[in-house]
Design an enzyme around this catalytic site. Structure first.
Site, short mmCIF file in Angstrom:
data_model
loop_
_atom_site.label_atom_id
_atom_site.label_comp_id
_atom_site.label_asym_id
_atom_site.label_seq_id
_atom_site.Cartn_x
_atom_site.Cartn_y
_atom_site.Cartn_z
N GLY A 254 0.79 -1.22 0.00
CA GLY A 254 0.00 0.00 0.00
C GLY A 254 0.82 1.26 0.00
CB SER B 188 4.16 -11.93 -3.97
OG SER B 188 4.03 -10.72 -3.26
NE ARG B 189 7.31 -12.79 -11.17
CZ ARG B 189 8.57 -12.53 -11.48
NH1 ARG B 189 9.01 -11.28 -11.50
NH2 ARG B 189 9.40 -13.51 -11.78
CB ILE C 225 -1.04 -8.09 -5.48
CG1 ILE C 225 -0.24 -9.24 -4.91
CG2 ILE C 225 -2.49 -8.53 -5.71
CD1 ILE C 225 -0.69 -9.70 -3.55
CB THR C 226 -3.15 -3.88 -6.11
OG1 THR C 226 -2.65 -3.67 -4.79
CG2 THR C 226 -4.13 -5.02 -6.10
CB SER C 227 2.05 -2.30 -5.45
OG SER C 227 2.94 -3.38 -5.67
CB THR D 148 10.16 -7.74 -2.44
OG1 THR D 148 9.72 -6.78 -1.47
CG2 THR D 148 11.62 -8.07 -2.16
CG ASP E 96 -4.13 -7.89 -0.85
OD1 ASP E 96 -4.39 -9.06 -0.51
OD2 ASP E 96 -2.99 -7.45 -0.95
CE LYS F 16 -2.78 -3.68 -0.38
NZ LYS F 16 -1.88 -4.78 -0.78
#
Lengths: 500, 500
Positions: free
Chosen positions: B178, B204-205, B207-209, B213, B266, B298
């Site tokens: 977020g 993870s890759r 998601i909504t950003s 990382t 999310d 977020k």
């Protein structure tokens, strides 16, 4: 904004994806590279006059050449494209209405403007199946209050055409499904129209059931009529029995229903908005709604039914309709046939006053027709049912039904399926339960409603004493494969009919 | 059950549909006709050894010949088919786990067995995007209690591999996103591993950003490592910074995240299950979770954050993890860069103790590394941050970071985007608000994270006094088209940065 180089030549791929817009482009096409498109990117595709939004599927084979673009059938039709037409593609501007869907997912109330924005984008085809499914789910399970349902209903009415019959009173009826074989509508329309009322009935196809009224009527007559044709039929006969999908009444509903079908759900808010928006857009003024209540019907308890009744009547008032909700028994299928042709046979039996016509179907139809006659103010309170009975038994209703079918373009005979399989009682005893959902599932696995002669012919009623080996019902199918799927389901479920 | 005639020859169509399994068959193919298949029918496709479930798209052109069958790329890969292989298709047996999804839609509690059935079918690929979207939506918006979240988490852990590091203490950290640019993880891993703890970080890759990382680390090193390769890196260096997607840890999560991305949501339950299942499956024992709180982060309020903290710690305990949640300020982006390469530049700046490195990013990383050192019991309470600072400023952390990247296969330099556009203050005043969501949107429209040099370089901080015309931030893009979409969004939103 858009560059000239964002153009591609249309190639016909002929891929039918149901309602979802899909665009096909080569992974190595110059536009994908320059725009950074990847699989599932939502893309605007334009023919320089109009445009649609589609999800990208990326092609890595020679099905397309670089510089070519393909579209799913529905998208190609919407854009009206021909082979070698030049199409322009661009990134989709962010869809603001999705923020309302997210707000709804997080349990917030939405207002009229929010629902309007959502419904507008849905009709534009800007929502993918993922978005539609989220909107439907977020509105399900008691997450809309009656003001919200009223607002959603109003936006759905405003989003499409609205019919005007130049009549003070226009009646309609609707049944909140869940009861296989409950095909009262054609009988009610015939009675009410024969008695001089105007009843322009548009029905849906099956959502989660083995047949909708439109599926059953399609066996007997044309149901896909233009608005002009419907008007002609109704002016001539006072009633019609057509499919509502082509009429552009509440077009959002037609899109939402396809996704609800895939989910096999029909939530309260969407259900009320779906039913009442169609009724109001169809120009109805007085509507009777039948809610069958039973453990395995769509509405399972009297408590739920009473709540739905209250909400329906409240929302009805808010959108300017006289709505009367009737709760009926929903413990077992109605009539004998389940599936388009099998139900059409029952309907004709009742209308023709055949001796062996299913009496339960007849009684339900008379009750509903009577209630509708009373609600309209056309007949005195308490007299409706008696008058309906007279209209039916005198043969006036059948005559009217035949006239309506003929006005719609044909009056066809029914057919019987080539594959049949009889199910017999495994033991003697009393029939204690008939599971509507499992009977419906069995009929659907047999092929109903796509295969119009498929379904189930019931031969058992609740409370009946039966012998071991007595016929309970017959499966009807148009292919051996479908019959086998139904049989496999039967073998894995021993509670379809409970005998003890 | 299945007939021999239900077989078709595989043709390579090369259509990439992301995660959804799609099967292509001719409308006039003998199987479609005999089985009653139509568009969107869910079909089981088998190569006589294994099988998948796919949605049917119907072909009406010469792309396929009758008797041929096509598959989307993901499905073809799962089945391992080659051109001219014979495939068998059949109706999908009804998916029982969907009845649990429907129950959840109608606000019912689900138990372990229900979540297990759902997660099993999801991993099998039996859910269409419509079903996945409904499941995610039904679980969102506070519709799961902590027992349910624990059960979902446990089933997700059990559904995949579980790593074992043969260490008593294995640490990890996670940030509930977020906040654009909040790339503390690489710094924390470097510090903690340099201090001798084991921190096998899978990320993870996005998601909504505009970057996750894994996206940022991919700029600097390989992140797609096999389980064996990860083990080797961690044994050698005490830490790693890899993408979690290939490790088959909590594979259901990878499928759900793709649909969440399309929905741009999310939800709490899925979020907790996603994070903790990955941590537990990765063999972690002690986990620090960073929840930035801010109006446009977020998590928007301290109240929500406290609830999430409580749920996280409760579920953590239920699945056997020591979880400590830290609430941090979330009112503006962290560091200067937003987007994979731009963030990598910030991370290297902090690790190399460069003078102009973003101090806010450094301070956050030190606080989290310190908390993790204390939680592990490896250093005394209240001493963590001081020790972390020493490890960073002495250059040990950078040395460790370089060693980890090298062990992962490369240590690459960063790049800068070819298209840049400077945004200047339209007036003088004080910077009152920076909208994290809109800054993130702008960075995504510029092409992040797919275009790895795309994004935003911030030049403004909250509370700063600025002159008219002063540089606020620079848009970075890899194509003119993407730059233009960002500019169009900018022109339609005047509240991205509020100055008065």
């Amino acid at each position: 904004m858009e560059e000239k180089s964002n153009t591609l030549k249309y190639k016909h791929l002929g891929i039918y994806t149901q309602n979802e817009n899909v665009v096909y482009m080569r992974k190595d096409c110059h536009v994908c590279i320059s725009e950074g498109f990847e699989a599932l990117t939502r893309i605007r595709v334009s023919n320089f006059k109009t445009s649609i939004v589609a999800s990208l599927n990326v092609i890595t084979s020679e099905v397309l050449l670089p510089g070519e673009i393909g579209l799913s059938q529905a998208s190609a039709k919407k854009l009206g494209v021909s082979v070698n037409d030049t199409l322009r593609v661009s990134h989709l501007e962010p869809l603001d209405s999705l923020s309302y869907v997210r707000a709804k997912i997080y349990n917030q109330r939405l207002d009229y403007n929010a629902y309007e924005a959502i419904i507008t984008d849905i009709i534009e085809g800007d929502y993918s199946n993922i978005h539609l499914s989220a909107f439907i789910t977020a509105c399900a399970g008691d997450r809309m209050d009656t003001d919200e349902i009223s607002d959603l209903t109003k936006t759905m009415i405003a989003s499409g055409k609205r019919l005007n019959w130049n009549k003070e009173i226009v009646v309609d009826k609707h049944c909140i499904g869940g009861l296989p074989g409950n095909r009262t509508t054609p009988i009610v329309v015939a009675i009410v129209a024969a008695h001089g009322l105007t009843m322009p009935k548009t029905s849906s196809r099956a959502i989660t059931s083995p047949a909708g009224t439109a599926d059953t009527m399609e066996v007997l007559t044309n149901v896909t009529l233009s608005a002009g044709e419907i008007k002609e039929v109704v002016e001539k006969e006072g009633g019609c029995l057509v499919w509502g999908g082509t009429t552009q009444l509440s077009p959002a509903d037609d899109i939402l229903i396809k996704v609800e079908k895939a989910l096999d759900i029909d939530s309260e808010g969407q259900l009320i908005a779906s039913v009442l928006s169609k009724k109001a857009a169809a120009g109805s003024t007085h509507v009777v709604i039948d809610i069958p209540v039973g453990e395995t019907a769509k509405v399972r308890s009297t408590e739920m039914a009473e709540k739905l009744k209250e909400h329906m009547e409240t929302v009805g008032k808010a959108v300017g309709l006289h709505v009367k909700v009737v709760l009926t028994e929903g413990t077992q299928p109605v009539g004998r046939g389940i599936g388009p042709n099998l139900e059409a046979i029952d309907v004709l039996g009742v209308l023709k006053n055949e001796k062996n016509a299913p009496q339960d179907l007849k009684e339900r139809a008379l009750m509903l027709a009577g209630t509708l006659l009373e609600l309209s103010g056309k007949v005195e309170e308490q007299k409706g049912q008696e008058i309906a009975k007279h209209v039916l038994e005198s043969g006036q209703a059948y005559k009217k039904f035949e006239a309506i079918c003929t006005a719609q373009g044909r009056f066809s005979k029914t057919f019987v399926a080539p594959y049949q399989f009889e199910m017999h009682a495994p033991k003697c005893g009393t029939i204690r339960k008939i599971n509507n959902r499992k009977i419906a599932k069995l009929a659907k696995l047999s092929g109903a409603p796509q295969s119009s002669t498929a379904g189930i012919l019931m031969n058992a009623r609740l409370g009946e004493e039966i012998e071991k080996g007595q016929l309970l019902y017959t499966l009807h199918a148009e292919s051996n494969g479908e019959l086998n799927y139904a049989l496999e389901y039967y073998e894995n479920h021993d509670d379809i009919i409970v005998i003890d």
